[in-house]
Design a protein around this motif. Sequence first.
Motif, PDB file in Angstrom:
ATOM      1  N   PRO A 172       0.802  -1.228   0.000  1.00 24.74           N
ATOM      2  CA  PRO A 172       0.000   0.000   0.000  1.00 24.74           C
ATOM      3  C   PRO A 172       0.833   1.276   0.000  1.00 24.74           C
ATOM      4  CG  PRO A 172       0.033  -0.975   2.185  1.00 24.74           C
ATOM      5  CD  PRO A 172       0.698  -1.956   1.278  1.00 24.74           C
ATOM      6  N   ASN A 173       2.117   1.203   0.460  1.00 26.87           N
ATOM      7  CA  ASN A 173       2.955   2.409   0.544  1.00 26.87           C
ATOM      8  C   ASN A 173       4.095   2.417  -0.462  1.00 26.87           C
ATOM      9  OD1 ASN A 173       1.873   4.013   2.867  1.00 26.87           O
ATOM     10  ND2 ASN A 173       2.190   2.056   3.922  1.00 26.87           N
ATOM     11  N   LEU A 174       4.131   1.421  -1.350  1.00 33.64           N
ATOM     12  CA  LEU A 174       5.225   1.351  -2.308  1.00 33.64           C
ATOM     13  C   LEU A 174       5.147   2.515  -3.295  1.00 33.64           C
ATOM     14  CD1 LEU A 174       7.648  -0.489  -3.040  1.00 33.64           C
ATOM     15  CD2 LEU A 174       6.181  -1.513  -4.795  1.00 33.64           C
ATOM     16  N   GLU A 175       6.253   3.275  -3.386  1.00 34.88           N
ATOM     17  CA  GLU A 175       6.298   4.434  -4.270  1.00 34.88           C
ATOM     18  C   GLU A 175       7.200   4.206  -5.467  1.00 34.88           C
ATOM     19  OE1 GLU A 175       7.462   7.771  -1.939  1.00 34.88           O
ATOM     20  OE2 GLU A 175       5.651   7.734  -0.695  1.00 34.88           O
ATOM     21  N   ARG A 176       8.155   3.279  -5.329  1.00 33.96           N
ATOM     22  CA  ARG A 176       9.077   3.017  -6.440  1.00 33.96           C
ATOM     23  C   ARG A 176       9.359   1.524  -6.514  1.00 33.96           C
ATOM     24  NH1 ARG A 176      13.717   6.118  -9.254  1.00 33.96           N
ATOM     25  NH2 ARG A 176      14.516   4.415 -10.535  1.00 33.96           N
ATOM     26  N   LEU A 177       9.293   0.983  -7.735  1.00 32.82           N
ATOM     27  CA  LEU A 177       9.599  -0.426  -7.967  1.00 32.82           C
ATOM     28  C   LEU A 177      10.536  -0.536  -9.161  1.00 32.82           C
ATOM     29  CD1 LEU A 177       9.196  -3.487  -7.516  1.00 32.82           C
ATOM     30  CD2 LEU A 177       7.152  -3.342  -8.969  1.00 32.82           C
ATOM     31  N   ASP A 178      11.703  -1.192  -8.950  1.00 32.53           N
ATOM     32  CA  ASP A 178      12.662  -1.459 -10.012  1.00 32.53           C
ATOM     33  C   ASP A 178      12.826  -2.967 -10.125  1.00 32.53           C
ATOM     34  OD1 ASP A 178      14.550   1.249 -10.669  1.00 32.53           O
ATOM     35  OD2 ASP A 178      13.444   1.291  -8.791  1.00 32.53           O
ATOM     36  N   ALA A 179      12.670  -3.497 -11.343  1.00 36.20           N
ATOM     37  CA  ALA A 179      12.934  -4.918 -11.605  1.00 36.20           C
ATOM     38  C   ALA A 179      13.957  -4.995 -12.734  1.00 36.20           C
ATOM     39  CB  ALA A 179      11.648  -5.639 -11.981  1.00 36.20           C
ATOM     40  N   LYS A 180      15.129  -5.574 -12.451  1.00 38.14           N
ATOM     41  CA  LYS A 180      16.221  -5.560 -13.414  1.00 38.14           C
ATOM     42  C   LYS A 180      16.839  -6.952 -13.556  1.00 38.14           C
ATOM     43  CE  LYS A 180      17.458  -0.735 -12.463  1.00 38.14           C
ATOM     44  NZ  LYS A 180      18.531   0.213 -12.105  1.00 38.14           N
ATOM     45  N   ASN A 181      17.218  -7.280 -14.780  1.00 38.66           N
ATOM     46  CA  ASN A 181      17.926  -8.533 -15.070  1.00 38.66           C
ATOM     47  C   ASN A 181      17.164  -9.739 -14.525  1.00 38.66           C
ATOM     48  OD1 ASN A 181      20.013  -6.925 -16.156  1.00 38.66           O
ATOM     49  ND2 ASN A 181      20.965  -6.754 -14.143  1.00 38.66           N
ATOM     50  N   MET A 182      15.922  -9.847 -14.957  1.00 42.43           N
ATOM     51  CA  MET A 182      15.043 -10.926 -14.492  1.00 42.43           C
ATOM     52  C   MET A 182      14.729 -11.842 -15.672  1.00 42.43           C
ATOM     53  SD  MET A 182      14.489 -10.066 -11.269  1.00 42.43           S
ATOM     54  CE  MET A 182      12.908 -10.689 -10.740  1.00 42.43           C
ATOM     55  N   PRO A 183      15.497 -12.917 -15.859  1.00 41.46           N
ATOM     56  CA  PRO A 183      15.422 -13.713 -17.094  1.00 41.46           C
ATOM     57  C   PRO A 183      14.091 -14.431 -17.309  1.00 41.46           C
ATOM     58  CG  PRO A 183      16.874 -14.746 -15.486  1.00 41.46           C
ATOM     59  CD  PRO A 183      16.576 -13.384 -14.963  1.00 41.46           C
TER      60      PRO A 183
ATOM     61  N   GLN B 122      -6.229  -6.676  -5.074  1.00 38.71           N
ATOM     62  CA  GLN B 122      -6.988  -6.067  -3.989  1.00 38.71           C
ATOM     63  C   GLN B 122      -7.080  -4.558  -4.198  1.00 38.71           C
ATOM     64  OE1 GLN B 122      -4.622  -8.283  -3.633  1.00 38.71           O
ATOM     65  NE2 GLN B 122      -5.617 -10.049  -2.655  1.00 38.71           N
ATOM     66  N   VAL B 123      -8.162  -3.991  -3.766  1.00 43.06           N
ATOM     67  CA  VAL B 123      -8.370  -2.549  -3.908  1.00 43.06           C
ATOM     68  C   VAL B 123      -7.265  -1.801  -3.145  1.00 43.06           C
ATOM     69  CG1 VAL B 123      -9.957  -0.637  -3.447  1.00 43.06           C
ATOM     70  CG2 VAL B 123     -10.846  -2.873  -4.138  1.00 43.06           C
ATOM     71  N   ARG B 124      -6.783  -0.734  -3.758  1.00 40.98           N
ATOM     72  CA  ARG B 124      -5.744   0.155  -3.218  1.00 40.98           C
ATOM     73  C   ARG B 124      -4.365  -0.496  -3.146  1.00 40.98           C
ATOM     74  NH1 ARG B 124     -10.160   1.382  -0.293  1.00 40.98           N
ATOM     75  NH2 ARG B 124      -9.549   0.087   1.481  1.00 40.98           N
ATOM     76  N   SER B 125      -4.204  -1.666  -3.749  1.00 36.09           N
ATOM     77  CA  SER B 125      -2.848  -2.221  -3.869  1.00 36.09           C
ATOM     78  C   SER B 125      -2.049  -1.356  -4.846  1.00 36.09           C
ATOM     79  CB  SER B 125      -2.907  -3.662  -4.391  1.00 36.09           C
ATOM     80  OG  SER B 125      -3.540  -4.505  -3.458  1.00 36.09           O
ATOM     81  N   LEU B 126      -0.782  -1.134  -4.504  1.00 32.12           N
ATOM     82  CA  LEU B 126       0.103  -0.295  -5.328  1.00 32.12           C
ATOM     83  C   LEU B 126      -0.487   1.096  -5.591  1.00 32.12           C
ATOM     84  CD1 LEU B 126       1.419  -2.826  -8.028  1.00 32.12           C
ATOM     85  CD2 LEU B 126       2.664  -1.917  -6.062  1.00 32.12           C
ATOM     86  N   SER B 127      -1.340   1.541  -4.702  1.00 28.27           N
ATOM     87  CA  SER B 127      -2.051   2.798  -4.953  1.00 28.27           C
ATOM     88  C   SER B 127      -1.155   4.022  -4.865  1.00 28.27           C
ATOM     89  CB  SER B 127      -3.217   2.941  -3.967  1.00 28.27           C
ATOM     90  OG  SER B 127      -2.739   2.921  -2.629  1.00 28.27           O
ATOM     91  N   LYS B 128       0.047   3.887  -4.275  1.00 29.05           N
ATOM     92  CA  LYS B 128       0.958   5.030  -4.156  1.00 29.05           C
ATOM     93  C   LYS B 128       2.167   4.921  -5.088  1.00 29.05           C
ATOM     94  CE  LYS B 128      -0.214   6.202   0.628  1.00 29.05           C
ATOM     95  NZ  LYS B 128       0.314   6.452   2.002  1.00 29.05           N
ATOM     96  N   LEU B 129       2.174   3.924  -5.966  1.00 31.22           N
ATOM     97  CA  LEU B 129       3.329   3.732  -6.842  1.00 31.22           C
ATOM     98  C   LEU B 129       3.495   4.925  -7.792  1.00 31.22           C
ATOM     99  CD1 LEU B 129       5.541   1.585  -7.461  1.00 31.22           C
ATOM    100  CD2 LEU B 129       4.119   0.877  -9.394  1.00 31.22           C
ATOM    101  N   LYS B 130       4.670   5.552  -7.736  1.00 33.49           N
ATOM    102  CA  LYS B 130       4.939   6.709  -8.589  1.00 33.49           C
ATOM    103  C   LYS B 130       5.955   6.404  -9.684  1.00 33.49           C
ATOM    104  CE  LYS B 130       4.043  10.139  -4.963  1.00 33.49           C
ATOM    105  NZ  LYS B 130       4.619  11.259  -4.165  1.00 33.49           N
TER     106      LYS B 130
END
Length: 988
Positions: free
Chosen positions: A830-841, A852-860
């Motif tokens: 619910p509070n995640l603001e930044r997500l980086d996924a790198k080198n994922m084969p 679910q409602v409001r999941s990742l709702s703060k991702l910028k």
Amino acid sequence: MMAEEVVAAVLPKVGETVWDSIHRITEASICMNDNYSRFEAKMKTLCAVRDDLKDRTSKYKSTKNRTMEDWFHRVMAVEKVVEGLESRFTEKQETSTWIHVLPRSKLSKQLASMCLEIGELVNEGNQLGDTLVHKVAERVVKVTAPDISYLPTLQGVLDRILQDLPNEDLKAIRVIGMLGAGKTTILQNLNNHEKVASMYERVIWVTVSGEENNKENLSIEMLQNVIAERLIVDTEDATDVYKVSRCINKELTGVKYLLLLDDVKSELDLETIGIPEGAKGSKIVMTTKYRHVRIPSCSSIEVKKLSQTESWNMFHRLLFLPNDVKNRPQLERMAHKAVSLCGGHPLMIKMAARIFKSIENHEPSEISWSDGLQTLRRWPQKGNNEPMKDLLKFCCDHLDHEHKPCFLYSALYPEDTEISTEALLECWEAENFLKSTEDAKIGGRNILRHLQNVILLEKGASGQYVTMHKLIRAAALNLLSEDRKDKCLVKTSELLEKLEGDIPKRQCVDLWTDKEWISLANNSLDNLPDAPRSTKLSTLFVQKYSKQKKIPDSFFQHMPGLLVLDLYMTEIMTLPSSICRLSNLKVLYLNGCNILKELPGFIGKLKSLEVLDIRGSGVGKLPQQVLALTRMRRLLVSFTISTQDNYDAIFKLSGLEELIIDVDSEMEDWCNTLIEDVVEKVSTLPKLNSFQIRFSDRVIDVIQVVDDTVKIYVPKERHLISFLARRKDLETLSFQVYIGCFMSCGPEIPEFYRYDRYLKYYSGRGENDVVNNVLSKAHAFELINHNDIEHLSRNVIESMDYVQGCLIQSCDKMTTIVKGSLTLNKSLLPNLERLDAKNMPKLERIWEGHVQVRSLSKLKTLVLCNCPMMTMVFCCDIASQLQELHYLEVQDCCRVEVIVTCSQDVFPKLRSLILCNMPSLRQISTRLDWTSLESLKIQDCPTLKELPFDRNSAMGLRSIDADEDWWEALQWSDSNVKDRLVPSCFFR
């Protein structure tokens, strides 16, 4: 053989039948001769490695002396066992395989086991051989050398020396000049010059002078020791100067060398030292301030004063004068006056620049510079016999009451010594020089910085050391003798021996009376006074006290006020019993005392002891009595393979704040095991705020507390358990926890500064409740190289409620990041603001299943890089949750065809979109308004033929970064949209 032995021998192991057990015993009996042959071959190899190491260590010094000695002892122990096995084999080799099956089987197994042990010793011995110092000393050892290329006077002398070096008629070159003229600086630049490295097989630097106040060179023994160390010549068996001379002579004969002799004060007997005439073209370059000092067949080059222009350039460079000074005539005028007062003397210019630098706060002002100029004008009048010494004394006199004792104390260390900054701060603190109203170390570092700013101290070769120029030290000692009158005795480098040689021993004892500071470093006295009445003594330095094997038992009897005792590299075999009388002692240095084999039990009576350093000593075990040292806050020790288990007392010192362990081994497996073992034990120390393990090639920080942030490194997840149980600061302070990777690897998550609580989990396996416990408190999470998870588990996701930044990288089996479930009744991340996924084969999607409602709702911010299995970035369900998304970057995802599949408008706040190197991308989306979009970058996306914009969308777009050919090939349903966007384009 007794019946019970037979029964025990044939008794089957778990999972074996009786027949299997009998077969195993019989097989061992049959293989006895073969096992002996292998055993014999292994032993021959071990003996060869042993003899090779002995040959090499007899000629060349080892960097791992204690580890090497330990290895030799273990080889000797094996040899004794081998003698018994060989004797038993001689008895058994002709016996029947069947009749004597049990004794043969037992011996055969012992031989096989011994083969493994011998093999390990052989491998260890080979590794130790690699740690020996190179057989041939380095051609040149570089030194720190200030730049002189902009000073023609000094550079000209260097060029002249380089010009004279090939002259075969010259044996030596003399560089002469006044105190502080730059002679040493010229020699340093010569030592480092590329031309010199190509001309000579050995370049040998020797500082020849004793103390500045002494008119003589160092002793022949001390000069020989310096040269022998540089050439890696073992002189331990050479008992006099003539034998050492032969060793040095043998090493240099036939070698084309350049001998650099700095600060020669009297004639040198080079032949006695061991310097041969050398190969054709060998040279000696020496610096001196005395015209009578010469070497046969030498030329002479004089270092003159700097010109006015050079003086100004040097002043300008040292002070970092801002350009606007040229536009302020008054300031420039005062600066030139200051330079003229220095009379072309480099050291004076250096000090003048530092005085101005220390006076000015943020920018030059006429008032501050006028103050600086008046300070310079009060310098001693030029024309005195020794103006530099008068000048230095003047500068020292003008230190304030807080800085002055710290500066004077620094002069206790021998000339040309690199002084450990940590040790210096500890001594200052022990002597109560530092303000008690603030953190003592912070106050000490501020004083250290000030003394460096006014060049009374200078940085050493590394940031962990400082040095004091010999002239500044001489001035400090003069000031010390005046300021403290008869309260100090500083007699280093054999001066005390000459002083005491002419007086009775009773007067020698009296010499110590009423002294507060005594420094006897680098002395060769045959004996110390038995019981000097030094009731006022607070600091005693007896560093490198080479010929004294034993301190008199009553020596410390009358030193109740001693606070600092430094016995660094002293050849003492035991500590005297009177040391227990030092009830106020705070700092004790025994580092480098390699003959000292143990700490006596009465060490526990030093109730005030705060700092103990036994690194590099022969001490292999801490006695249990150290547990009585309840004030001990800093401990420095060395671990070897044979001593690591003897230091359990360390982990019971509950008051310990800082621990440093030097590890004397290059065996990687053992070192890794040691780290795990020590980390687990050290976690029980609740007050520890700094813990380092130092190897020869790296430093591992396990615990650091810096600026209210506790940093912890643990090799494995299980090591966190003790930390969580005992370190309550993880509940109250900011933290950085590193699992499986060193702190030096550093955070990789972007904008790390935003997060107060951070967890990095590297090369883990499965799921761990301890990790989830830390994760539940973290604001940032890095999951790297986790090789056996396909998605973040429910427990992990539920622990990430407070996580604002997340980096997932190189997790080779992960197919989706989050796997939603209908059974979960709460929003995820619910509070995640930044997500980086790198080198994922194998990553195919960000989210799978129910959202679910409001999941990742703060991702910028979302960044996806090198995810080759992904074909679509967002499905409609997850895209509709990202109402706060501002930044989207997708790169090197070769199979992605669509960014988002959604018929409704999404990402209303998206400002930046970056799409790079995606050869399969054919569509961004079917419909997008994206009224907030400001910048767009598209590169190497050849199959993307159209953009999802109409005349009402992307109205705020201000920047488009793209390839021009791709742009021109785009298809537009409305050409007006293209015309509107063209002004925003920046083509490659």
